[in-house]
Motif scaffolding. Structure first.
Motif, PDB file in Angstrom:
ATOM      1  N   ASP A 182       0.852  -1.188   0.000  1.00 35.54           N
ATOM      2  CA  ASP A 182       0.000   0.000   0.000  1.00 35.54           C
ATOM      3  C   ASP A 182       0.883   1.232   0.000  1.00 35.54           C
ATOM      4  O   ASP A 182       1.548   1.540   1.000  1.00 35.54           O
ATOM      5  CB  ASP A 182      -0.911   0.001   1.244  1.00 35.54           C
ATOM      6  N   TYR A 189      -1.537   4.045  -4.348  1.00 36.35           N
ATOM      7  CA  TYR A 189      -1.965   2.877  -5.101  1.00 36.35           C
ATOM      8  C   TYR A 189      -1.645   1.637  -4.272  1.00 36.35           C
ATOM      9  O   TYR A 189      -0.934   1.698  -3.267  1.00 36.35           O
ATOM     10  CB  TYR A 189      -1.272   2.801  -6.460  1.00 36.35           C
ATOM     11  N   THR A 190      -2.181   0.490  -4.709  1.00 36.66           N
ATOM     12  CA  THR A 190      -1.905  -0.795  -4.062  1.00 36.66           C
ATOM     13  C   THR A 190      -1.370  -1.748  -5.107  1.00 36.66           C
ATOM     14  O   THR A 190      -2.004  -1.970  -6.141  1.00 36.66           O
ATOM     15  CB  THR A 190      -3.177  -1.385  -3.425  1.00 36.66           C
ATOM     16  N   ILE A 215      -2.292  -4.085  -9.973  1.00 39.67           N
ATOM     17  CA  ILE A 215      -2.153  -2.791  -9.318  1.00 39.67           C
ATOM     18  C   ILE A 215      -3.539  -2.153  -9.254  1.00 39.67           C
ATOM     19  O   ILE A 215      -4.339  -2.278 -10.197  1.00 39.67           O
ATOM     20  CB  ILE A 215      -1.146  -1.884 -10.068  1.00 39.67           C
ATOM     21  N   LYS A 216      -3.828  -1.521  -8.120  1.00 43.21           N
ATOM     22  CA  LYS A 216      -5.155  -0.939  -7.881  1.00 43.21           C
ATOM     23  C   LYS A 216      -5.014   0.553  -7.613  1.00 43.21           C
ATOM     24  O   LYS A 216      -4.197   0.975  -6.793  1.00 43.21           O
ATOM     25  CB  LYS A 216      -5.829  -1.623  -6.691  1.00 43.21           C
ATOM     26  N   PHE A 217      -5.829   1.340  -8.322  1.00 43.86           N
ATOM     27  CA  PHE A 217      -5.859   2.784  -8.133  1.00 43.86           C
ATOM     28  C   PHE A 217      -7.243   3.181  -7.622  1.00 43.86           C
ATOM     29  O   PHE A 217      -8.258   2.801  -8.203  1.00 43.86           O
ATOM     30  CB  PHE A 217      -5.583   3.516  -9.447  1.00 43.86           C
ATOM     31  N   ALA A 224     -12.567   1.442  -7.327  1.00 43.83           N
ATOM     32  CA  ALA A 224     -11.140   1.333  -7.652  1.00 43.83           C
ATOM     33  C   ALA A 224     -10.984   0.702  -9.028  1.00 43.83           C
ATOM     34  O   ALA A 224     -11.811  -0.100  -9.468  1.00 43.83           O
ATOM     35  CB  ALA A 224     -10.409   0.503  -6.605  1.00 43.83           C
ATOM     36  N   HIS A 226      -8.533  -1.685 -11.373  1.00 49.35           N
ATOM     37  CA  HIS A 226      -7.519  -2.728 -11.253  1.00 49.35           C
ATOM     38  C   HIS A 226      -6.958  -3.077 -12.633  1.00 49.35           C
ATOM     39  O   HIS A 226      -7.722  -3.240 -13.592  1.00 49.35           O
ATOM     40  CB  HIS A 226      -8.124  -4.018 -10.672  1.00 49.35           C
TER      41      HIS A 226
END
Length: 257
Positions: A182, A189-190, A215-217, A224, A226
């Motif tokens: 994280d 982002y993650t 990757i997640k925004f 979100a 992905h």
């Protein structure tokens, strides 16, 4: 302005992003709140004219946390037709019960069950039941937080071919690694991924492996975007199936944590 950008992005994604959705969902919530939580995604894509095509996808992460115990359900379903001929139909359901700190701090016990089929990968059904242990690690800094899990265990598996009158019953080992990063800065982002190695215990050359990540925004507090990819390898698949399969996806999720 932010609302307009969000609406535009959502519209674009629902038109374009669900052409490949067979990727196993990854729960990126490493320290969930007590009670119910999770995320859901639903999508469709269509085309008419020279080619008539319809694709549908739905995925779900459902979680319940009570003190040190977590019940988790992961599910993914995909269906597609081209010119009224079905060319995709697959389902994945995974349930897991975890007792955190069961053996000692950060060392957990897991019990899991799974069912899946893939009509176009020669898999009529696969059911499995197993258990294992999980080690958890956390590393926090000014840049963000890194969560890592390492798991080891085993399961019994029964699977049937869709095209052949063939069944397999195996005891497999289950070894996995999972990581979630994280990022905490002006553009958060993650980044996440997982790797599974599952050899047959009396024939280590019979190996199934899966690697996936993404990757997640965050778009809003709940929505979100992905970007994900997954590769699956089976050293001894059924006759009509490939040894290696690749998947990719661009998708939206709605979180209700």
């Amino acid at each position: 302005m932010q609302k307009i950008r969000t609406i535009s992005l959502c519209g674009l994604l629902f038109v374009t992003s669900f052409s490949s959705q067979a990727i196993t969902p990854i729960d990126t919530k490493e320290n969930p709140n007590q009670g119910w939580g999770g995320s859901v995604g639903i999508g469709l894509e269509g085309e008419s004219g020279t080619k008539d095509e319809q694709e549908y996808a739905a995925n779900l992460i459902l979680r319940h946390v009570k003190e040190q115990r977590t019940a988790l359900l992961l599910s993914n379903y995909n269906y597609a037709e081209t010119n009224d001929v079905k060319d995709e139909d697959d389902l994945f359901v995974h349930g897991r019960w975890t007792e955190n700190n069961f053996f000692r701090p950060m060392l957990d016990w897991e019990l899991f069950a799974q069912y899946q089929y893939d009509k176009f990968d020669d898999l009529s059904s696969r059911e499995l039941l197993g258990s294992g242990v999980r080690w958890r690690f956390e590393d926090k800094s000014d840049e963000g937080k890194l969560y890592t899990s390492l798991g080891a265990g085993g399961f019994f598996e029964h699977e049937e071919s869709d095209s052949q009158n063939e069944e397999n019953n195996n005891w497999r080992g289950n070894f996995y690694a999972k990581w979630v990063w994280d990022r905490a800065d002006a553009f958060p982002y993650t980044l996440y991924g997982q790797l599974y190695l599952q050899p047959v215990l009396d024939d280590l050359g019979d190996l199934r492996a899966t690697g996936s990540g993404g990757i997640k925004f965050g778009i809003t507090e709940a929505l979100a975007l992905h970007l994900e990819a997954e590769v699956e390898y089976d050293s001894e698949p059924f006759e009509e199936a490939e040894e290696t399969n690749w998947e990719y996806a661009i998708k939206l999720s709605y979180s209700f944590d």
